[in-house]
Design a protein around this motif. Structure first.
Motif, PDB file in Angstrom:
ATOM      1  N   GLN A  50     -33.557  21.075 -29.712  1.00 16.65           N
ATOM      2  CA  GLN A  50     -32.391  20.393 -29.171  1.00 16.65           C
ATOM      3  C   GLN A  50     -32.785  19.026 -28.611  1.00 16.65           C
ATOM      4  N   LEU A  51     -31.897  18.065 -28.838  1.00 15.57           N
ATOM      5  CA  LEU A  51     -32.062  16.694 -28.370  1.00 15.57           C
ATOM      6  C   LEU A  51     -30.973  16.436 -27.342  1.00 15.57           C
ATOM      7  N   LEU A  52     -31.360  16.368 -26.066  1.00 18.52           N
ATOM      8  CA  LEU A  52     -30.403  16.237 -24.969  1.00 18.52           C
ATOM      9  C   LEU A  52     -30.580  14.877 -24.307  1.00 18.52           C
ATOM     10  N   ILE A  53     -29.580  14.012 -24.498  1.00 17.69           N
ATOM     11  CA  ILE A  53     -29.653  12.639 -24.016  1.00 17.69           C
ATOM     12  C   ILE A  53     -28.761  12.494 -22.783  1.00 17.69           C
ATOM     13  N   THR A  54     -29.358  12.206 -21.644  1.00 16.51           N
ATOM     14  CA  THR A  54     -28.672  12.103 -20.345  1.00 16.51           C
ATOM     15  C   THR A  54     -27.571  13.168 -20.226  1.00 16.51           C
ATOM     16  N   PRO A  55     -27.942  14.447 -20.341  1.00 14.03           N
ATOM     17  CA  PRO A  55     -26.938  15.511 -20.425  1.00 14.03           C
ATOM     18  C   PRO A  55     -26.374  15.939 -19.075  1.00 14.03           C
ATOM     19  N   VAL A  56     -25.157  16.475 -19.122  1.00 14.76           N
ATOM     20  CA  VAL A  56     -24.566  17.190 -17.981  1.00 14.76           C
ATOM     21  C   VAL A  56     -25.077  18.627 -18.057  1.00 14.76           C
ATOM     22  N   LEU A  57     -25.762  19.091 -17.013  1.00 13.29           N
ATOM     23  CA  LEU A  57     -26.366  20.418 -17.084  1.00 13.29           C
ATOM     24  C   LEU A  57     -25.970  21.338 -15.940  1.00 13.29           C
ATOM     25  N   ASN A  58     -25.269  20.800 -14.927  1.00 14.50           N
ATOM     26  CA  ASN A  58     -24.942  21.655 -13.790  1.00 14.50           C
ATOM     27  C   ASN A  58     -23.740  21.105 -13.029  1.00 14.50           C
ATOM     28  N   TYR A  59     -22.892  22.003 -12.598  1.00 14.45           N
ATOM     29  CA  TYR A  59     -21.760  21.642 -11.748  1.00 14.45           C
ATOM     30  C   TYR A  59     -22.228  21.679 -10.296  1.00 14.45           C
ATOM     31  N   ASP A  60     -22.828  20.574  -9.881  1.00 15.29           N
ATOM     32  CA  ASP A  60     -23.417  20.495  -8.544  1.00 15.29           C
ATOM     33  C   ASP A  60     -23.612  19.026  -8.191  1.00 15.29           C
ATOM     34  N   PHE A  61     -22.960  18.583  -7.124  1.00 11.83           N
ATOM     35  CA  PHE A  61     -23.003  17.176  -6.750  1.00 11.83           C
ATOM     36  C   PHE A  61     -23.920  16.927  -5.548  1.00 11.83           C
ATOM     37  N   SER A  62     -24.797  17.873  -5.260  1.00  4.66           N
ATOM     38  CA  SER A  62     -25.645  17.766  -4.074  1.00  4.66           C
ATOM     39  C   SER A  62     -27.054  17.269  -4.381  1.00  4.66           C
ATOM     40  N   THR A  63     -27.375  17.004  -5.649  1.00  8.41           N
ATOM     41  CA  THR A  63     -28.736  16.594  -5.993  1.00  8.41           C
ATOM     42  C   THR A  63     -29.046  15.205  -5.438  1.00  8.41           C
ATOM     43  N   PHE A  64     -30.337  14.899  -5.388  1.00 12.45           N
ATOM     44  CA  PHE A  64     -30.768  13.617  -4.836  1.00 12.45           C
ATOM     45  C   PHE A  64     -30.196  12.449  -5.629  1.00 12.45           C
ATOM     46  N   SER A  65     -30.157  12.572  -6.965  1.00 11.62           N
ATOM     47  CA  SER A  65     -29.652  11.456  -7.769  1.00 11.62           C
ATOM     48  C   SER A  65     -28.157  11.252  -7.580  1.00 11.62           C
ATOM     49  N   TYR A  66     -27.411  12.315  -7.291  1.00 13.41           N
ATOM     50  CA  TYR A  66     -26.008  12.131  -6.916  1.00 13.41           C
ATOM     51  C   TYR A  66     -25.918  11.446  -5.550  1.00 13.41           C
ATOM     52  N   GLN A  67     -26.757  11.872  -4.631  1.00 10.03           N
ATOM     53  CA  GLN A  67     -26.711  11.320  -3.281  1.00 10.03           C
ATOM     54  C   GLN A  67     -27.131   9.854  -3.249  1.00 10.03           C
ATOM     55  N   GLU A  68     -27.877   9.408  -4.251  1.00  8.83           N
ATOM     56  CA  GLU A  68     -28.247   7.993  -4.308  1.00  8.83           C
ATOM     57  C   GLU A  68     -27.037   7.100  -4.567  1.00  8.83           C
ATOM     58  N   ASP A  69     -25.958   7.690  -5.056  1.00 11.06           N
ATOM     59  CA  ASP A  69     -24.670   7.004  -5.196  1.00 11.06           C
ATOM     60  C   ASP A  69     -24.760   5.765  -6.088  1.00 11.06           C
ATOM     61  N   PHE A  70     -25.333   5.943  -7.271  1.00  9.21           N
ATOM     62  CA  PHE A  70     -25.394   4.845  -8.227  1.00  9.21           C
ATOM     63  C   PHE A  70     -23.984   4.436  -8.659  1.00  9.21           C
ATOM     64  N   ARG A  71     -23.780   3.138  -8.891  1.00  8.95           N
ATOM     65  CA  ARG A  71     -22.473   2.627  -9.288  1.00  8.95           C
ATOM     66  C   ARG A  71     -22.519   2.034 -10.690  1.00  8.95           C
ATOM     67  N   TYR A  72     -23.489   2.472 -11.484  1.00  7.37           N
ATOM     68  CA  TYR A  72     -23.671   1.913 -12.820  1.00  7.37           C
ATOM     69  C   TYR A  72     -23.119   2.865 -13.874  1.00  7.37           C
ATOM     70  N   ASN A  73     -22.002   2.532 -14.445  1.00  8.31           N
ATOM     71  CA  ASN A  73     -21.456   3.254 -15.601  1.00  8.31           C
ATOM     72  C   ASN A  73     -20.913   4.628 -15.239  1.00  8.31           C
ATOM     73  N   LEU A  74     -21.745   5.508 -14.711  1.00  8.98           N
ATOM     74  CA  LEU A  74     -21.293   6.833 -14.285  1.00  8.98           C
ATOM     75  C   LEU A  74     -21.499   6.977 -12.780  1.00  8.98           C
ATOM     76  N   THR A  75     -20.479   7.469 -12.096  1.00  9.05           N
ATOM     77  CA  THR A  75     -20.549   7.660 -10.651  1.00  9.05           C
ATOM     78  C   THR A  75     -20.214   9.107 -10.309  1.00  9.05           C
ATOM     79  N   THR A  76     -20.461   9.477  -9.078  1.00 10.40           N
ATOM     80  CA  THR A  76     -20.102  10.821  -8.616  1.00 10.40           C
ATOM     81  C   THR A  76     -18.608  11.053  -8.759  1.00 10.40           C
ATOM     82  N   GLU A  77     -17.811  10.053  -8.399  1.00  6.33           N
ATOM     83  CA  GLU A  77     -16.351  10.192  -8.499  1.00  6.33           C
ATOM     84  C   GLU A  77     -15.918  10.439  -9.933  1.00  6.33           C
ATOM     85  N   LYS A  78     -16.536   9.737 -10.866  1.00  6.66           N
ATOM     86  CA  LYS A  78     -16.177   9.934 -12.275  1.00  6.66           C
ATOM     87  C   LYS A  78     -16.530  11.341 -12.741  1.00  6.66           C
ATOM     88  N   MET A  79     -17.708  11.840 -12.346  1.00 10.86           N
ATOM     89  CA  MET A  79     -18.093  13.189 -12.778  1.00 10.86           C
ATOM     90  C   MET A  79     -17.154  14.237 -12.205  1.00 10.86           C
TER      91      MET A  79
END
Length: 317
Positions: free
Chosen positions: A185-214
């Motif tokens: 399987q080739l998984l490119i920047t995949p959605v793998l979990n319904y959980d918004f508590s990870t560190f990368s979510y908490q970093e609150d990036f505003r580039y292309n995909l955001t927590t609000e969008k997910m």
């Protein structure tokens, strides 16, 4: 000294251009945006993503008849007349809400020509008109169809973002179902979990995909929040990952989905599943779609194609 990360300048320039266009169009706030509106704005944004340079491959359209009688459109890419080519069943991104086989066309042409594989690009049903498990069911049916079309070919699954989610979930299904053997399987920047508590979510990036969008995407995809706990929605929650296919996982630093992918990758390794990871520290979610406009994204996509080619040829030998 702690390492600092910076987004590629061409990526920033592209995102700023799209952002200015959305302002001109008076793009409403996310909580007011309907699925229909999102698809219209997505079409406008797509005009900023020129085709990725690639060798010519043959294409044809077909349909997959589902168990409940609806047709699933597929586009098939064939790079050569060589017999018994490997087959990659590919699922486009778009948060299960937008995107189609046209939006994935350039990437599929590139991957087919560079990796020497037949690609079956699947136009699965979209939410919220067709909520979970519609897209997942379409993905599974399409893999069965591909096996019937190419009975002796090795089958791979792949996708980007929500398409990567469908690929990983479908790999889990066939690991337990045994109707089709999935080689990788080739998984490119995949959605793998319904959980918004990870560190990368908490970093609150505003580039292309955001927590609000997910959250908006999941709200459209799921019937009820509890479905997020299902393995078919959150493949990371598959308790036993032994027996899953060899995996090439692609991550970007400035992506809220980064950490769930890292966890999935580690769990695969701990379960004895052959897994490799390509990580790009200066790129953002869905960067592969920028490869026709951004040099760094095209370079990264080339690395992905090369690594996937290695996976396929090693399995052929």
């Amino acid at each position: 000294m702690e390492k600092t990360h910076q987004v590629d300048e061409q990526v920033l320039d592209l995102l700023h251009k799209i952002g200015r266009k959305m302002e001109q169009l008076q793009h409403p706030s996310l909580d007011l945006l309907t699925a229909r509106q999102s698809r219209e704005y997505y079409k406008v944004a797509r005009t900023y993503f020129p085709d990725i340079p690639a060798r010519v491959v043959k294409t044809r359209e077909d349909t997959v008849l589902s168990s409940d009688g609806h047709d699933i459109p597929v586009r098939i890419y064939t790079p050569s007349d060589k017999e018994e080519l490997p087959v990659l069943v590919y699922f486009h991104g778009g948060g299960w809400v937008f995107g189609d086989i046209d939006s994935a066309d350039s990437v599929c042409r590139y991957l087919s020509s560079r990796s020497g594989v037949i690609i079956v690009s699947v136009g699965y049903r979209l939410a919220p008109e067709h909520k979970f498990p519609a897209a997942y069911n379409d993905a599974c049916v399409s893999v069965l169809w591909a096996r019937r079309q190419w009975p002796n070919a090795p089958i791979y699954l792949g996708g980007e973002s929500s398409g990567g989610n469908l690929a990983a979930a479908t790999s889990g299904y066939f690991r337990d179902n045994h109707e089709v053997s999935i080689e990788g399987q080739l998984l490119i920047t995949p959605v793998l979990n319904y959980d918004f508590s990870t560190f990368s979510y908490q970093e609150d990036f505003r580039y292309n995909l955001t927590t609000e969008k997910m959250k908006w995407f999941f709200n459209h995809y799921l019937n009820v929040e509890e479905e997020g706990e299902k393995e078919e929605v959150s493949p990371l929650r598959l308790k036993n990952k032994r027996g899953l296919p060899e995996t090439l996982l692609v991550t970007a630093h400035f992506d809220p989905l980064r950490e769930e992918a890292v966890t999935y990758y580690r769990q695969l390794q701990e379960s004895g599943v052959p897994a490799s990871r390509l990580h790009f520290e200066d790129l953002v979610h869905s960067f592969i779609n920028m490869a026709g406009a951004v040099e760094r994204a095209q370079e990264a996509l080339g690395d992905i194609a090369a690594s996937f080619t290695t996976m396929v040829h090693q399995n052929e030998s």
